[in-house]
Design a protein around this motif. Structure first.
Motif, PDB file in Angstrom:
ATOM      1  N   ILE A   1       0.830  -1.204   0.000  1.00 35.10           N
ATOM      2  CA  ILE A   1       0.000   0.000   0.000  1.00 35.10           C
ATOM      3  C   ILE A   1       0.866   1.257   0.000  1.00 35.10           C
ATOM      4  O   ILE A   1       0.376   2.356  -0.261  1.00 35.10           O
ATOM      5  N   ALA A   2       2.153   1.089   0.268  1.00 29.95           N
ATOM      6  CA  ALA A   2       3.048   2.250   0.266  1.00 29.95           C
ATOM      7  C   ALA A   2       3.402   2.696  -1.138  1.00 29.95           C
ATOM      8  O   ALA A   2       3.817   3.839  -1.352  1.00 29.95           O
ATOM      9  N   THR A   3       3.232   1.811  -2.087  1.00 34.10           N
ATOM     10  CA  THR A   3       3.644   2.133  -3.471  1.00 34.10           C
ATOM     11  C   THR A   3       2.520   1.824  -4.456  1.00 34.10           C
ATOM     12  O   THR A   3       2.759   1.315  -5.543  1.00 34.10           O
ATOM     13  N   LEU A   4       1.268   2.128  -4.074  1.00 29.89           N
ATOM     14  CA  LEU A   4       0.134   1.828  -4.946  1.00 29.89           C
ATOM     15  C   LEU A   4       0.156   2.701  -6.200  1.00 29.89           C
ATOM     16  O   LEU A   4       0.262   3.925  -6.117  1.00 29.89           O
ATOM     17  N   THR A   5       0.044   2.063  -7.350  1.00 31.42           N
ATOM     18  CA  THR A   5      -0.151   2.782  -8.607  1.00 31.42           C
ATOM     19  C   THR A   5      -1.648   2.995  -8.793  1.00 31.42           C
ATOM     20  O   THR A   5      -2.464   2.362  -8.098  1.00 31.42           O
ATOM     21  N   PRO A   6      -2.049   3.874  -9.719  1.00 30.22           N
ATOM     22  CA  PRO A   6      -3.481   4.042  -9.974  1.00 30.22           C
ATOM     23  C   PRO A   6      -4.184   2.717 -10.314  1.00 30.22           C
ATOM     24  O   PRO A   6      -5.325   2.480  -9.897  1.00 30.22           O
ATOM     25  N   LYS A   7      -3.491   1.856 -11.059  1.00 34.06           N
ATOM     26  CA  LYS A   7      -4.086   0.570 -11.400  1.00 34.06           C
ATOM     27  C   LYS A   7      -4.238  -0.311 -10.155  1.00 34.06           C
ATOM     28  O   LYS A   7      -5.272  -0.956  -9.949  1.00 34.06           O
ATOM     29  N   ASP A   8      -3.176  -0.328  -9.321  1.00 31.08           N
ATOM     30  CA  ASP A   8      -3.257  -1.091  -8.083  1.00 31.08           C
ATOM     31  C   ASP A   8      -4.387  -0.573  -7.206  1.00 31.08           C
ATOM     32  O   ASP A   8      -5.127  -1.344  -6.586  1.00 31.08           O
TER      33      ASP A   8
ATOM     34  N   HIS B   1      -7.469  -2.826  -5.829  1.00 28.08           N
ATOM     35  CA  HIS B   1      -7.716  -2.977  -4.400  1.00 28.08           C
ATOM     36  C   HIS B   1      -9.105  -2.464  -4.030  1.00 28.08           C
ATOM     37  O   HIS B   1      -9.819  -3.089  -3.240  1.00 28.08           O
ATOM     38  N   TYR B   2      -9.473  -1.347  -4.615  1.00 28.48           N
ATOM     39  CA  TYR B   2     -10.777  -0.773  -4.284  1.00 28.48           C
ATOM     40  C   TYR B   2     -11.893  -1.725  -4.700  1.00 28.48           C
ATOM     41  O   TYR B   2     -12.840  -1.946  -3.946  1.00 28.48           O
ATOM     42  N   ALA B   3     -11.767  -2.296  -5.890  1.00 24.37           N
ATOM     43  CA  ALA B   3     -12.797  -3.225  -6.365  1.00 24.37           C
ATOM     44  C   ALA B   3     -12.904  -4.441  -5.449  1.00 24.37           C
ATOM     45  O   ALA B   3     -13.999  -4.960  -5.198  1.00 24.37           O
ATOM     46  N   LYS B   4     -11.774  -4.892  -4.946  1.00 22.14           N
ATOM     47  CA  LYS B   4     -11.778  -6.073  -4.073  1.00 22.14           C
ATOM     48  C   LYS B   4     -12.405  -5.756  -2.720  1.00 22.14           C
ATOM     49  O   LYS B   4     -13.278  -6.465  -2.230  1.00 22.14           O
ATOM     50  N   TYR B   5     -11.964  -4.659  -2.113  1.00 23.39           N
ATOM     51  CA  TYR B   5     -12.446  -4.336  -0.768  1.00 23.39           C
ATOM     52  C   TYR B   5     -13.866  -3.787  -0.777  1.00 23.39           C
ATOM     53  O   TYR B   5     -14.547  -3.816   0.244  1.00 23.39           O
TER      54      TYR B   5
ATOM     55  N   PHE C   1      -7.782   5.020   1.308  1.00 22.74           N
ATOM     56  CA  PHE C   1      -8.760   4.829   0.235  1.00 22.74           C
ATOM     57  C   PHE C   1      -9.977   4.028   0.720  1.00 22.74           C
ATOM     58  O   PHE C   1     -11.065   4.135   0.159  1.00 22.74           O
ATOM     59  N   LEU C   2      -9.810   3.252   1.823  1.00 23.32           N
ATOM     60  CA  LEU C   2     -10.948   2.499   2.344  1.00 23.32           C
ATOM     61  C   LEU C   2     -12.009   3.432   2.919  1.00 23.32           C
ATOM     62  O   LEU C   2     -13.202   3.114   2.930  1.00 23.32           O
TER      63      LEU C   2
END
Length: 373
Positions: free
Chosen positions: A306-313, A317-321, A365-366
């Protein structure tokens, strides 16, 4: 009234000597009563043989076995069957724990067994759901304590995906009953376990979704004792009327309770035929997560940070959570899970265990989809 008279030969000369009957004739020359005079026939007890019929062959019938012998055989067969049943259950009970673990397709009991197999009693146990599994790096904590305090500790992560506080309580109870009471227990709190408005809850009857979860009830059935049955009536009612008898039979009859483990042991690595379905299983990705756990039970996510999240990452992650948002939206504490926190505190206090409640931090982002977090 009667006088002796010569005997008469009935039915003709063709009959054998066995068919001759000596019958006195009446005085005054009266004819003897007819053949069908049943009272006389019963009196003299002679065989009824048709007149003029030649020697009739007799049929030899096999003697029926004595009733006592039959009953004796049945009795012995029952005793032998009962003895085999009892011995088989005793044999299974000697290896019951290993069979229970082998048949645990939900991994709750397996996680407990893993921490009991470290060689010594762990000093610290981490309990909770996925937030515990991913954040409770026991080895890292042990290393930090050793560097800063010069003390040697051993921690173990017993967390399971989607665990509830009630499940965590029974996991701790199992550890203590097995003789593995730690010095410290770290219990992770998260919204779903406390939220009376989570999808699947029954607020009208005071039950949260965590109280009624079928997955967690199955986990508890693997961890709890027979004496815990009265405390689980609410959970059992959600799985159907046969769940309580199934739970009792599984604890009382080793062959029944360990049936999945016996099949798993017999099947080994075979995955076809009768071995293709060994009961309820987790999805493949979850099972693979458990398989990556280190020696102290921690499941690390090494493919991203989570320290190096790209826009794609971020989007992934958002879709999963976002799929768990329904469990934590409109948050309000309710249900019976807080009661299990209190029971866990009482259990820990009774065994001299220091209990810590914690809420691991989450990425900002959560917060974008958490309403009233």
């Amino acid at each position: 009234m009667y006088e002796d008279r010569p005997t008469q030969k009935l039915y003709g000369d063709a009959m054998t000597e066995d068919t001759l009957i000596n019958i006195p004739t009446q005085q005054f020359g009266q004819p003897y009563p007819a053949e069908d005079d049943l009272s006389l026939v019963e009196t003299v007890k002679r065989p009824r043989v048709a007149i003029g019929v030649a020697d009739a062959p007799t049929q030899v019938q096999a003697a029926a076995p004595p009733v006592a012998a039959k009953n004796r055989w049945r009795g012995w067969s029952t005793v032998v069957a009962l003895a085999v049943f009892v011995l088989a259950n005793v044999a299974v009970q000697f290896d019951r724990r290993n069979l229970d673990v082998a048949g645990d397709t939900l991994y709750g009991l397996r996680r407990v067994q893993h921490c009991e197999s470290l060689g010594v009693v762990p000093d610290i146990i981490y309990l909770g759901s996925s937030r515990t599994i991913f954040s409770g790096d026991a080895a890292a904590v042990d290393s930090w304590v050793r560097q800063h305090d010069g003390k040697t500790t051993l921690g173990c992560n017993v967390g399971t995906f989607s665990s509830t506080m009630s499940q965590d309580y029974y996991a701790l109870k199992r550890l203590i009953e097995d003789g593995f009471a730690p010095k410290i227990v770290v219990e992770t709190l998260w919204e779903y376990n406390l939220n009376i408005h989570a999808v699947g809850s029954d607020p009208a009857n005071g039950n949260s979704a965590a109280d009624l979860s079928a997955l967690n009830t199955r986990q508890i059935m693997n961890l709890a004792d027979l004496s815990d049955a009265p405390d689980l009536t609410t959970q059992f009612s959600q799985l159907g009327k046969d769940t309580l008898p199934e739970f009792v039979a599984g604890k009382v009859i080793p062959l029944y309770g360990a049936r999945q483990g016996i099949v798993a042991k017999a099947c080994g690595t075979i995955g076809s035929g009768p071995c293709s379905n060994l009961g309820a299983k987790l999805d493949q990705s979850t099972a693979q997560r458990y398989a990556t756990a280190d020696d102290q039970g921690w499941v690390g996510v090494t493919t991203s940070s989570i320290a190096t999240l790209t826009p794609k990452d971020y989007a992934n992650h958002y879709a999963k959570y976002d799929t768990i948002a329904t469990g934590i939206a409109n948050f309000q504490i309710g249900g019976h899970q807080p009661e299990y926190l209190a029971r866990m505190a009482d259990l820990a206090h009774a065994h001299g265990i220091h209990l810590i409640f914690t809420a691991p931090p989450v990425h900002p982002f959560l917060l974008e989809y958490l309403t009233n977090p």
